[in-house]
Design a protein around this motif. Structure first.
Motif, PDB file in Angstrom:
ATOM      1  N   VAL A 391      -2.560  13.759  -4.196  1.00 54.54           N
ATOM      2  CA  VAL A 391      -2.974  13.635  -2.792  1.00 54.54           C
ATOM      3  C   VAL A 391      -3.260  12.178  -2.436  1.00 54.54           C
ATOM      4  O   VAL A 391      -2.876  11.692  -1.357  1.00 54.54           O
ATOM      5  CB  VAL A 391      -4.223  14.510  -2.533  1.00 54.54           C
ATOM      6  N   THR A 392      -3.916  11.441  -3.352  1.00 57.77           N
ATOM      7  CA  THR A 392      -4.252  10.044  -3.074  1.00 57.77           C
ATOM      8  C   THR A 392      -2.999   9.193  -2.928  1.00 57.77           C
ATOM      9  O   THR A 392      -2.873   8.375  -1.994  1.00 57.77           O
ATOM     10  CB  THR A 392      -5.142   9.472  -4.190  1.00 57.77           C
ATOM     11  N   PHE A 399      -0.512   5.162   4.723  1.00 60.84           N
ATOM     12  CA  PHE A 399      -1.402   4.198   5.366  1.00 60.84           C
ATOM     13  C   PHE A 399      -0.589   3.137   6.115  1.00 60.84           C
ATOM     14  O   PHE A 399       0.505   2.759   5.673  1.00 60.84           O
ATOM     15  CB  PHE A 399      -2.263   3.486   4.322  1.00 60.84           C
ATOM     16  N   PRO A 400      -1.145   2.633   7.200  1.00 63.66           N
ATOM     17  CA  PRO A 400      -0.509   1.466   7.852  1.00 63.66           C
ATOM     18  C   PRO A 400      -0.608   0.255   6.924  1.00 63.66           C
ATOM     19  O   PRO A 400      -1.458   0.197   6.034  1.00 63.66           O
ATOM     20  CB  PRO A 400      -1.326   1.278   9.121  1.00 63.66           C
ATOM     21  N   THR A 406      -6.388  -3.364   1.487  1.00 63.89           N
ATOM     22  CA  THR A 406      -7.859  -3.315   1.467  1.00 63.89           C
ATOM     23  C   THR A 406      -8.393  -1.960   1.019  1.00 63.89           C
ATOM     24  O   THR A 406      -9.357  -1.875   0.252  1.00 63.89           O
ATOM     25  CB  THR A 406      -8.404  -3.628   2.867  1.00 63.89           C
ATOM     26  N   LEU A 407      -7.773  -0.888   1.469  1.00 61.15           N
ATOM     27  CA  LEU A 407      -8.260   0.449   1.129  1.00 61.15           C
ATOM     28  C   LEU A 407      -7.348   1.162   0.132  1.00 61.15           C
ATOM     29  O   LEU A 407      -7.819   1.839  -0.782  1.00 61.15           O
ATOM     30  CB  LEU A 407      -8.384   1.292   2.407  1.00 61.15           C
ATOM     31  N   LEU A 411      -8.031   2.795  -3.916  1.00 63.65           N
ATOM     32  CA  LEU A 411      -7.783   4.226  -4.087  1.00 63.65           C
ATOM     33  C   LEU A 411      -6.738   4.501  -5.158  1.00 63.65           C
ATOM     34  O   LEU A 411      -6.855   5.445  -5.943  1.00 63.65           O
ATOM     35  CB  LEU A 411      -7.354   4.844  -2.755  1.00 63.65           C
ATOM     36  N   ILE A 412      -5.686   3.670  -5.190  1.00 62.37           N
ATOM     37  CA  ILE A 412      -4.644   3.829  -6.219  1.00 62.37           C
ATOM     38  C   ILE A 412      -5.232   3.567  -7.606  1.00 62.37           C
ATOM     39  O   ILE A 412      -4.922   4.258  -8.576  1.00 62.37           O
ATOM     40  CB  ILE A 412      -3.463   2.882  -5.945  1.00 62.37           C
ATOM     41  N   ALA A 413      -6.106   2.539  -7.711  1.00 65.54           N
ATOM     42  CA  ALA A 413      -6.733   2.235  -9.004  1.00 65.54           C
ATOM     43  C   ALA A 413      -7.560   3.427  -9.490  1.00 65.54           C
ATOM     44  O   ALA A 413      -7.503   3.811 -10.666  1.00 65.54           O
ATOM     45  CB  ALA A 413      -7.601   0.990  -8.880  1.00 65.54           C
TER      46      ALA A 413
END
Length: 443
Positions: A391-392, A399-400, A406-407, A411-413
Motif C-alpha cells: 500500500v505504501t 504522490f505529486p 519530502t514525504l 515512507l519508502i524507507a
C-alpha cells in the motif's frame, strides 16, 4: 507367563493443563488406547473418556461441547454425555424413559483423572478405579512453588518407541555429541561414573559425583528425573520427564524444567521462544539417530538379545543396563500391545523423509498453546507488514512530485524496513514452528 508389571495400572500425564483447549475435545493416544480429553462447561477439571461413542463407536474427539448443557456431544447422532460418562440425551429417543432406564449400558467409558503439578493425569484401566484412588501420582518434589521452585513445561510426540525414549533420557553421556552447540560441547565430553543407589521393581536410582552432583531417578513406567545440585550451595536445578508409551514406534515426552534460583529471570523468556530455540532443537538432535537405532536393534533382536546387540563396556552405560534388565525381568521385554489388540511385527519399516521425522508442527506446535498463539501472531504480522509495504509503495507512486522527496522518501524507507521484518518472520521465524532440518555434520 504374565508380566509382573501392569502398564495399565499406573498414572500417566497426558498434557500440561495450559496446553489443553477447554472449548473443544482433544484426541490423544496412550498405550494404544484412543482417548478424548474434554472439559464440561460447569467443571473446573478436564475429563478423559475412551474415544468411542457407545451408540455406533464414532470418535467423541470429533464431537463438541454443547453450549446449553455443557456436556460432550457426539457429532454423528447427537448423543450427549456428562462428566461421568452418563448419557443425558438421545435426540432419536421416542421417550425420555429410554435414556433414564438404560443409563448403565448407554454410557461412555470415563477414566479416572487428576489435575496436579499443572498436568492432567489419567489412569487407563477402568476396571481398577479403587486402586487408582489409592495409588499416589508419580510426582516430583521439585515441582513445588512453596519451597522456592519455578518451572516451565514442554511436550512433543516422538517417532520412536517408549523403551528407546527411556534409554535416551537415561543416557547423559550422549549430550555433548547429539546436542553439541545446543546443550553440550563434544570437546568437553568426559567419562561418567555411575553409582547404583537402588534398583527394584518400582524404582531405579543412580548418582554421579563432582562439583555438580547428579541424581537420576526412574520410577516406572514414566517418570525419569534429573536433579543437579552444587556441593557448596543449596541451589538445585533439573528436569522431570514423563516418557509416555503411545503406540508401537510412537511415544510422547512431557518435560518440566525446574530450578530454585534466579526465579525472576526464569519467567522473562517467553515459553514459545524457549521451545523453538532450545527444547525442539534438543529433540531434533536425537530424532533421526534414535529412529534408525531402534530399527537396527529390532532387526538384531530377531536373532539375539540386546545384551549381545549392544556393546556396553563403560560405567556411563550402567543405567541403560539397569533399565533393560528391569524391562526384561518385570515386563518380559515387551509393552502390552497385545492387550489392546495391536499386533506388532518383529521389525518395522521406517520413514526416512526428514520433514516427516522432524515435523515440529504435528509433533509439538499443534499441542502447545504458547506456540499455537505465537504462530498466529507471526502469521498476522506477516500479512500486516506485506500489506503495509504494498500500500505504501502504491501510494507514494501516486504522490505529486513535490511530495515524493519530502514525504515519499521516508515512507519508502519505513516500508523497506517492514519488508525486511516480513522477510525475517517469513523465512526465519515462521519455519521454526514447522520444520528445521538438523544436520549433525554441520554442527
Amino acid at each position: 507367563m504374565k508380566p509382573e508389571f501392569n502398564f495399565f495400572q499406573h498414572w500417566y500425564p497426558l498434557s500440561p493443563i495450559e496446553d489443553l483447549e477447554p472449548k473443544k475435545p482433544t484426541p490423544v493416544t496412550l498405550l494404544g488406547l484412543r482417548l478424548v480429553i474434554w472439559k464440561p462447561k460447569s467443571s473446573q477439571t478436564f475429563q478423559v473418556f475412551l474415544d468411542q461413542c457407545p451408540h455406533r463407536l464414532a470418535p467423541l474427539s470429533e464431537g463438541r461441547i454443547d453450549e446449553k448443557t455443557g456436556n460432550l456431544m457426539c457429532s454423528y447422532h447427537g448423543w450427549q454425555f456428562d462428566k461421568q460418562g452418563i448419557c443425558t440425551h438421545i435426540p432419536q429417543a421416542e421417550n425420555p424413559e429410554l435414556v433414564s432406564k438404560n443409563k448403565e449400558i448407554l454410557c461412555a467409558v470415563a477414566l479416572p483423572v487428576r489435575q496436579q503439578q499443572d498436568l492432567l493425569w489419567v489412569w487407563p484401566d477402568v476396571k481398577s478405579t479403587q486402586q487408582a484412588t489409592n495409588t499416589p501420582l508419580p510426582l516430583s518434589p521439585k515441582i513445588d512453588a512453596s519451597i522456592g521452585f519455578v518451572w516451565t513445561s514442554f511436550v512433543r510426540d516422538l517417532e520412536y518407541d517408549w523403551q528407546t525414549l527411556i534409554e535416551n533420557v537415561a543416557d547423559p553421556s550422549h549430550v555433548p555429541f547429539s546436542h553439541h552447540g545446543v546443550q553440550g560441547d563434544r570437546a568437553k565430553a568426559r567419562p561418567i561414573e555411575f553409582k547404583i543407589e537402588q534398583s527394584t521393581a518400582n524404582l531405579i536410582e543412580v548418582t554421579t559425583f563432582g562439583r555438580v552432583q547428579r541424581k537420576i531417578t526412574f520410577e516406572p513406567p514414566c517418570r525419569l528425573e534429573y536433579t543437579f545440585s552444587f556441593s557448596d550451595s543449596s541451589k538445585q536445578f533439573g528436569f522431570v520427564s514423563y516418557c509416555i508409551p503411545v503406540s508401537p514406534g510412537k511415544s510422547r515426552i512431557i518435560i518440566l524444567f525446574a530450578r530454585n534460583f534466579a526465579t525472576k529471570l526464569f519467567r522473562l523468556q517467553p515459553r514459545w521462544w524457549e521451545h523453538i530455540n532450545d527444547r525442539n532443537l534438543v529433540i531434533d538432535g536425537d530424532m533421526v539417530l534414535l529412529m534408525q537405532q531402534e530399527h537396527f536393534l529390532q532387526q538384531r533382536q530377531t536373532t539375539q538379545s540386546w545384551k549381545t546387540a549392544y556393546q556396553l563396556p563403560t560405567s556411563a552405560d550402567r543405567l541403560i543396563i539397569e533399565f533393560r534388565s528391569w524391562f526384561d525381568r518385570y515386563c518380559h521385554g515387551q509393552l502390552p500391545w497385545s492387550e489392546v489388540g495391536i499386533e506388532v511385527p518383529l521389525t518395522r519399516n521406517i520413514n526416512n523423509d526428514r520433514q516427516h521425522i522432524l515435523d515440529r508442527y504435528k509433533q509439538h506446535t499443534q499441542h502447545c498453546h504458547s506456540c499455537r498463539k505465537a504462530l498466529l501472531v507471526v502469521e498476522c504480522l506477516q500479512a500486516v507488514l506485506l500489506i503495509y509495504f504494498i500500500v505504501t509503495v502504491c501510494a507514494v507512486a501516486l504522490f505529486p512530485d513535490e511530495l515524493r522527496l519530502t514525504l515519499g522518501l521516508p515512507l519508502i524507507a519505513i516500508s523497506l524496513l517492514s519488508l525486511g521484518a516480513y522477510a525475517w518472520l517469513r523465512f526465519w521465524l515462521h519455519p521454526r514452528f514447522y520444520f528445521v532440518d538438523y544436520i549433525h555434520a554441520r554442527r
